[in-house]
Enzyme design. Structure first.
Site: not given
Ligand SMILES: Nc1ncnc2c1ncn2[C@@H]1O[C@H](COP(=O)(O)OP(=O)(O)OP(=O)(O)O)[C@@H](O)[C@H]1O
Ligand SMILES: Nc1nc2c(ncn2[C@@H]2O[C@H](COP(=O)(O)O)[C@@H](O)[C@H]2O)c(=O)[nH]1
Length: 387
Positions: A177, A281, A149, A145-146, A270, A305
């Protein structure tokens, strides 16, 4: 089923003209490959000009010649080609006078990937896949999920192992962003352009996520694999399902948050989404976590975690414990004599340097091929012999 017989290479004398100027050195370099009631015409560059060689199909029953949808990045035009029909719906194409990294190609005409794409696009489809030596590690698909991490874990991996991993840069229709840069974090795309590219089969997968379109182009994966690195895809669960159903063999990892409350805190901290987007989300997260845990798409589930502990587990499952972070995988090209003749003996292809002097010979063993479109065909074993 036995292997189809080697075909005859025909250099067509007249080429084809449909209004596009053909470079003189690439004229008359079309070859024809017979396969059942069809002839595949490969070469020339009358359609895509200098970018990739052309493919057309001649249907012998209707005496009709047409252009299929050509998926993947194909070989650049060359002064000559040899080709052999292989089993499992593939044609091996060997280029004359090419660089090592552009010498061996596979045109997939009836593989499971091509059949799948034919059904999806409702049109005749062929797909290019470059042949590479040896084997590389499978791509890694990371979902969750978004805010869980994923991006943080991927950045840590790429920082510690810069020459081992490469990130597949996705396309998205969402706005950048403030810290995001085009072509580094995403290819920020116009919706109509992205939809057109999807229709033309340029995407390995795509999905509508939190109200925007996201997708992985075949080219994005190819760019990483061509650099010799293991490709990481950060995609949502719908995208992971599509990749699972494709012929791309990958390692699937799902990242779970310790709780919904913690997920919400991370998304808020974030500071990249509006309140409305955060709520959207979080609503989607519940279904994603349910599916991630139960659908059988993911072979590995990680709980993020404590970040350091989670990263350590990720490295363990990727077999990186005690691995030297500096040395990556290097994919070598296949160096063939510029002028050569080619013959086939069972699953071996013998490429012999032309001329009378001391002649070198390269033997390509195709008995352990794996992978294929979308992506590279791996497992070519190469023996170089100087006579
Ligand atoms: N284990 C953790 N504990 C606390 N904070 C964390 C942890 N892992 C990641 N974060 C923080 O959580 C926020 C979200 O992390 P990140 O952007 O990597 O998520 P994501 O899964 O890639 O989200 P998205 O799918 O929206 O791109 C960031 O600010 C990151 O620094
Ligand atoms: N099916 C796909 N999902 C994707 C791709 N690139 C990113 N993602 C997913 O979208 C959400 C939201 O991302 P964000 O950057 O707007 O926070 C996140 O869960 C990504 O894993 C893709 O190419 N295909």
């Amino acid at each position: 089923m036995g292997e189809a017989p080697a075909f005859v290479v025909d250099h067509l004398e007249n080429g084809h003209s449909n209004g596009v100027v053909v470079k003189p050195e690439y004229k008359n370099t079309e070859i024809s490959v017979d396969l059942g009631d069809r002839t595949f015409l490969i070469g020339g560059n009358h359609e895509r000009n200098n970018f990739s060689i052309c493919v057309q199909i001649h249907d012998k029953n209707s005496d009709n010649r047409f252009s299929p949808v050509v998926l993947g990045t194909g070989p650049k035009p060359s002064k000559g080609y040899s080709a052999f029909v292989l089993k499992q719906g593939r044609i091996l194409v060997i280029k004359k006078g090419s660089t090592p990294n552009d010498s061996i190609w596979f045109l997939e005409v009836d593989t499971s990937y091509v059949r799948e794409q034919r059904k999806l696009l409702g049109r005749e489809v062929v797909a290019w896949s470059k042949g590479v030596k040896g084997n590389a590690e499978k791509p890694i698909v990371i979902s969750g999920p978004s805010g869980v991490g994923k991006g943080t874990l991927i950045s840590m991996l790429m920082k510690e192992f810069p020459s081992t991993f490469g990130f597949s840069v996705s396309h998205t229709t969402r706005s950048p962003r403030s810290m995001e840069r085009d072509r580094i974090h995403y290819h920020f795309a116009d919706k109509s352009v992205m939809e057109k590219d999807i229709k033309e089969g340029k995407f390995l997968e795509f999905a509508s996520v939190h109200g925007n379109l996201y997708g992985t182009s075949i080219e994005s994966v190819e760019v990483v694999t061509d650099s010799g690195k293991r490709c990481i895809l950060d995609i949502d669960v719908q995208g992971a399902r599509s990749v699972r159903a494709s012929s791309l063999d990958a390692t699937f990892i799902f990242v779970c948050p310790p709780s919904m409350k913690e997920l919400e805190d991370r998304l808020r901290a974030r500071g990249t989404e509006t309140e409305e987007q955060i709520q959207k989300r979080l609503r989607n997260a519940e279904a994603e976590i349910k599916e991630g845990r139960s659908s059988g798409i993911f072979g590995l589930i990680l709980y993020n975690d404590n970040l350091e502990e989670c990263y350590k587990k990720l490295k363990t499952i990727l077999g990186l414990d005690g691995v030297d972070p500096v040395n990556g995988v290097e994919i070598e090209g296949i160096d063939l004599p510029t002028e050569h003749t080619v013959s086939k003996l069972e699953e071996k292809i013998i490429v012999q340097e032309a001329g009378d002097a001391q002649r070198s010979k390269v033997v390509l063993d195709l008995s352990s091929l794996n992978g294929g479109a979308p992506g590279r065909t791996r497992g070519i074993l190469v023996d170089a012999i100087v006579l």
